[in-house]
Every structure is written in C-alpha cells, then in structure tokens.
Design an enzyme around this catalytic site. Sequence first.
Site, PDB file in Angstrom:
ATOM      1  N   GLU A 231       0.827  -1.220   0.000  1.00 27.53           N
ATOM      2  CA  GLU A 231       0.000   0.000   0.000  1.00 27.53           C
ATOM      3  C   GLU A 231       0.857   1.264   0.000  1.00 27.53           C
ATOM      4  OE1 GLU A 231      -0.310  -2.688   1.775  1.00 27.53           O
ATOM      5  OE2 GLU A 231      -2.327  -3.006   2.575  1.00 27.53           O
ATOM      6  N   ASN A 232       2.103   1.151   0.469  1.00 25.42           N
ATOM      7  CA  ASN A 232       2.975   2.326   0.562  1.00 25.42           C
ATOM      8  C   ASN A 232       4.006   2.374  -0.562  1.00 25.42           C
ATOM      9  OD1 ASN A 232       1.635   3.187   2.789  1.00 25.42           O
ATOM     10  ND2 ASN A 232       3.063   2.281   4.247  1.00 25.42           N
ATOM     11  N   THR A 263      -2.113  -2.323   9.842  1.00 22.08           N
ATOM     12  CA  THR A 263      -1.971  -3.773   9.706  1.00 22.08           C
ATOM     13  C   THR A 263      -0.832  -4.310  10.561  1.00 22.08           C
ATOM     14  OG1 THR A 263      -1.492  -5.557   8.182  1.00 22.08           O
ATOM     15  CG2 THR A 263      -0.573  -3.436   7.612  1.00 22.08           C
TER      16      THR A 263
END
Length: 375
Positions: A231-232, A263
């Site tokens: 996601e990053n 998470t």
Amino acid sequence: MATKTLEARFEHLSVNDENDSHAAGKTLSKAKKGSVSTAVSLTGLGPANPPAASSTRNQLLKIALQNTTESKVNASSPNLKDHQKSSTVLYEQPAPKTLHLGMFEIGKALGKGKFGRVYLAKERSTGFICALKVLHKSELQQGGVQKQVRREIEIQSNLRHPNVLRLYGHFHDSKRIFLVLEFAGKGELYKHLRKENRFPEWKAAQYIAQMAAALKYLHKKHVIHRDIKPENILVGIHGEIKISDFGWSVHAPNNRRQTMCGTLDYLPPEMLRSGSQDNFYNEKVDLWSLGVLTYEFLVGEAPFEDTPVMTQRRIARGDMSIPSFISPEARDLIKRLLVLDPEKRISLEEVQQHPWILKHCVKTEKASQRSSNQK
Ligand code: AMP
C-alpha cells in the site's frame, strides 16, 4: 525544456504560508483562483467535464508522460556523482520562488488517503507535472497526526533516489497543507498486486531488487521506513517502484515504543515484544518487512495473515509456511529475511547479491549500465 531543469527549479522553491506572507495580496488572489478551480475540477461537481477542461487534463497527462520519460533517463545515470548532480542544479537554478496554490493548474484526482486527497497538477510557469497532496489541518489535528506529518515532510524532502518518491516542497494556507510530490504514473503497487493476484518470480525479483536499493539508500541516510507494505509503494510510468508514505519513518537509532495501528501483517517480532529493553530496534525492521513483501508478491497474501491475536503469535514464533510453487531460490531469500533475531537477517548487500535476485535482475542491470556508459 528538459525535466532536469524543471526539477532543478523545484529544488529551490521555498516554503510559504499564504496567510502571513508580505506578498499576501498578490499571492492570495492567485491562490484563491487556484482554490476555486480546485473545488470545481476536483470534486467533480462542476459542469460535467467541459471540453476545455478535459483537453487540459489530456495535456496534463501528456506532459506527465514526457516528464517521467526524461526523469527515467536522469535517474538511470548512476555514474553522475551526487556532487556533480548538485552542481548542475546550482548553475541551472533560477531566483528562489515561493510555493503557493496559484502556481498550479489542478488536474484529475489521483486518489484519496486517510487524511487527504491527491491530485495531478501542473506548475504553470514550467509545465512541470507533479502530484499535489492536500491535507486538511483540522483532520490532522483530530487524528493527532500533526507530528507524524511534520516528520514525514522533514524526512522525505531530504531524500533523492529513483526508487523513493520525491517530495519537492510544501506550503500551506489557513486550512490546508499541500505537498508537492513526484507523480507516479502507474499508481499503487497494491492495486497491481490485487489485479494480478501474485507476481511472476522475475517481476517480484526486480521489485525486491529496487526495494533493496531504496532501503540501502535510506539506511545509509539513517532513515528507517518502518511501514514497508504494498500500500505504501507507488509505481512510476516505466514500472519502477517508488517507496512513499514516510509517516512512520524515523531517524535511527530509535528506542521509542511502537504504537500499534494499521496492519499487523508486516510488523517485525522485535516491535511486538513488550518490556523496556526489548523495545529497542534498528533498521533491521525494514529487512523483516522486505521478507514479508517478497512472500506477499509471490504468494498473493502475507505470511502471517490471520486474526490479530494469531498474527501476533505467529510473527513472534516466525510461524509461516511457504507454498511448494515457490522456487528454491526465492524460498531461501524469504527464510533469510524472516529471521526472528534481527542481527541474523541477511543484509541488503547480500539481498542484492542473492542468487534469486541475480537470476532475474542481472540482465537488466547490465543493460542499464551499458546504456549509462554510452552517455
Ligand atoms: P495517500 O494519501 O498518500 O495514501 O494517497 C492516496 C492515493 O493517491 C494513493 O493510494 C494513490 O492512489 C494516489 N497517490 C498518492 N500519491 C501519488 C503520487 N505521487 N502519484 C500518483 N498517485 C498518487
């Protein structure tokens, strides 16, 4: 105009508070114009894409493609030493400018994060394409993340690496903070992974090699990212990865307690343990996350994915199994990264020399070396 010159200009744009500037009158009227166009073109509430607006957007996208093509050429010139790069910048630099919203033409929305939206934008005088992240101060305050954002800005604006998303500058008005970011033309890696379910080994290996290069650079600058996950990671127009989101990054060495949020899947065992002495950790946390990332790229899900309690338990024990379709070389690298004792994890140099990486990346590296030698 070459991207390098445009980038050089960005290097020297200084920060401005549109509210307290002496040139407020001038700046504000420009900024307001920008704000209005922002509101119309970005919320999608304006007249449904008038022809002029949509052609401007197409133009923006075209220039974005040109910019990223040229910046790839610059980025692939590793032979240019840092001091040579900065001296080029020195000679090309125009008089310092002050950043403000009126300088940008705002394009389509690129995405929405927890604390703001990101838009494609063009700097009017140079045509330089970038991504403008808009954060609302009130939301940052409510979320208690002002410090985190300040740290993110401080750290990211000092980083320059082809696999690390550039932060060219920032500015703010009374309500918002604007980050001028490098535009990553192919968006989120997470979406690519979900779409493909899992990556073929050659692609995963090339991504991991780029991650290792970026992390090596960060660690050399004493920056620990601490939040490596798909996601990053963004993807540039040529498929190259760009680490972003430095919200959890810190300058090493660090002995702060980890606040659990987001998470747990990527959390290294040493950040899970309670007790004073055990909470000391170092840049090796990013190596653990690199192992989780390698696994997720190849398998399509994280190795410790479970209920939150079970995930923590399994991380603490290093309890995972690698499916049989994973090659022996990739399996070996995952096992050498997901080692409970941080000091026994394989180093980034060793990752770069690992047989799995060499098998899939050596040709590309040789080719890029050849092309940079020819220049
Ligand atoms: P963030 O708030 O950083 O999580 O960004 C929200 C979304 O905007 C991301 O998930 C991306 O889809 C998109 N985005 C953010 N930054 C960029 C960028 N520099 N280039 C392209 N898309 C971006």
